[in-house]
Design an enzyme around this catalytic site. Sequence first.
Site, PDB file in Angstrom:
ATOM      1  N   ILE A  95     -40.235   2.725  12.018  1.00 30.87           N
ATOM      2  CA  ILE A  95     -39.527   3.985  12.257  1.00 30.87           C
ATOM      3  C   ILE A  95     -40.434   5.110  11.770  1.00 30.87           C
ATOM      4  O   ILE A  95     -40.930   5.060  10.635  1.00 30.87           O
ATOM      5  CB  ILE A  95     -38.200   4.008  11.453  1.00 30.87           C
ATOM      6  N   THR A 109     -39.607   3.330  23.656  1.00 33.54           N
ATOM      7  CA  THR A 109     -39.060   2.426  24.667  1.00 33.54           C
ATOM      8  C   THR A 109     -38.391   1.250  23.967  1.00 33.54           C
ATOM      9  O   THR A 109     -38.868   0.768  22.936  1.00 33.54           O
ATOM     10  CB  THR A 109     -40.160   1.971  25.658  1.00 33.54           C
ATOM     11  N   HIS A 110     -37.248   0.822  24.530  1.00 35.22           N
ATOM     12  CA  HIS A 110     -36.442  -0.213  23.865  1.00 35.22           C
ATOM     13  C   HIS A 110     -35.936  -1.209  24.905  1.00 35.22           C
ATOM     14  O   HIS A 110     -35.456  -0.801  25.965  1.00 35.22           O
ATOM     15  CB  HIS A 110     -35.255   0.456  23.152  1.00 35.22           C
ATOM     16  N   ASP A 142     -35.554  10.039  17.282  1.00 35.13           N
ATOM     17  CA  ASP A 142     -35.074  10.913  16.210  1.00 35.13           C
ATOM     18  C   ASP A 142     -35.101  10.096  14.919  1.00 35.13           C
ATOM     19  O   ASP A 142     -35.712   9.022  14.890  1.00 35.13           O
ATOM     20  CB  ASP A 142     -33.699  11.522  16.553  1.00 35.13           C
ATOM     21  N   GLY A 144     -32.979   8.291  13.497  1.00 35.02           N
ATOM     22  CA  GLY A 144     -32.210   7.047  13.467  1.00 35.02           C
ATOM     23  C   GLY A 144     -32.940   5.902  14.143  1.00 35.02           C
ATOM     24  O   GLY A 144     -34.065   6.054  14.636  1.00 35.02           O
TER      25      GLY A 144
HETATM   26  C1  GRF Z   1     -41.285  -3.936  24.387  1.00 37.70           C
HETATM   27  O1  GRF Z   1     -40.264  -4.651  25.035  1.00 37.70           O
HETATM   28  C2  GRF Z   1     -40.715  -2.877  23.478  1.00 37.70           C
HETATM   29  O2  GRF Z   1     -39.608  -2.219  24.002  1.00 37.70           O
HETATM   30  C3  GRF Z   1     -40.327  -3.724  22.294  1.00 37.70           C
HETATM   31  O3  GRF Z   1     -41.414  -4.595  22.125  1.00 37.70           O
HETATM   32  C4  GRF Z   1     -42.037  -4.806  23.390  1.00 37.70           C
HETATM   33  C5  GRF Z   1     -43.476  -4.416  23.257  1.00 37.70           C
HETATM   34  O4  GRF Z   1     -44.243  -4.994  24.240  1.00 37.70           O
HETATM   35  N1  GRF Z   1     -40.024  -2.937  21.131  1.00 37.70           N
HETATM   36  P1  GRF Z   1     -45.796  -4.662  24.411  1.00 37.70           P
HETATM   37  O5  GRF Z   1     -46.440  -4.692  23.036  1.00 37.70           O
HETATM   38  O6  GRF Z   1     -45.896  -3.301  25.052  1.00 37.70           O
HETATM   39  O7  GRF Z   1     -46.303  -5.745  25.300  1.00 37.70           O
END
Ligand code: GRF
Length: 209
Positions: A95, A109-110, A142, A144
């Site tokens: 974080i 990205t999640h 942010d 969180g």
């Molecule tokens: C992605 O799915 C990301 O959202 C998650 O870990 C993965 C990272 O993949 N937190 P990479 O390192 O970009 O291959």
Amino acid sequence: MSKAGRLVVLVSGSGTNLQALLDASADPKFGASVVAVGADRDGIEGLTRATKAGVPTFVEKLGDHPSRQAWDAAIAAKIADYEPDLVVSAGFMKILGQPTLERFAVLNTHPALLPSFPGAHGVRDALAHGVKVTGCTVMLADAGIDTGPIVAQEAVAVLPDDDEATLHERIKTVERSLLVEIVGRMAREGWSVSGRTVRIGNQPEGESK
Ligand code: GRF
């Protein structure tokens, strides 16, 4: 409107999202390029990908600092050296603290459809819950854990035989395309945020980019 042309990408692992951004930015029409890659650990494929692409790298390990606050300040300073328009946290498993968040816009990205299943195990938690549809979310960071304003999402069906690895791989295929599309559009069209609403392009009449 903010810009997004100079990207600092932060990674902790394989860096396939980073690779997608590196590949996209080889085309000048993409509008953004990766000016540096940062990590919180050594010896990861993400750093190798950056080096192969001729992009400078930096590593700030939490354990090399006397406190979390010191690490927060150090990584913000390293990022600042590259004067990014946008920081992309792409599989970066830390974080970011106020020193980074106050100075820079950070896109994250999640691998789940937020606000469901935030945190480090979004794929595992979605599977354990038995959802039939999950996906990925691109959002602004942010303070969180995966709570920032959402920029874009895409759904991925959960198949009956999925395990964490197979589902994550299918999500990552979608996630990479979405991340590239969103970063490119933010760079080319400009973007703004009002409350929890992120708008790319389409600025009101009379306002210049
Ligand atoms: C992605 O799915 C990301 O959202 C998650 O870990 C993965 C990272 O993949 N937190 P990479 O390192 O970009 O291959």
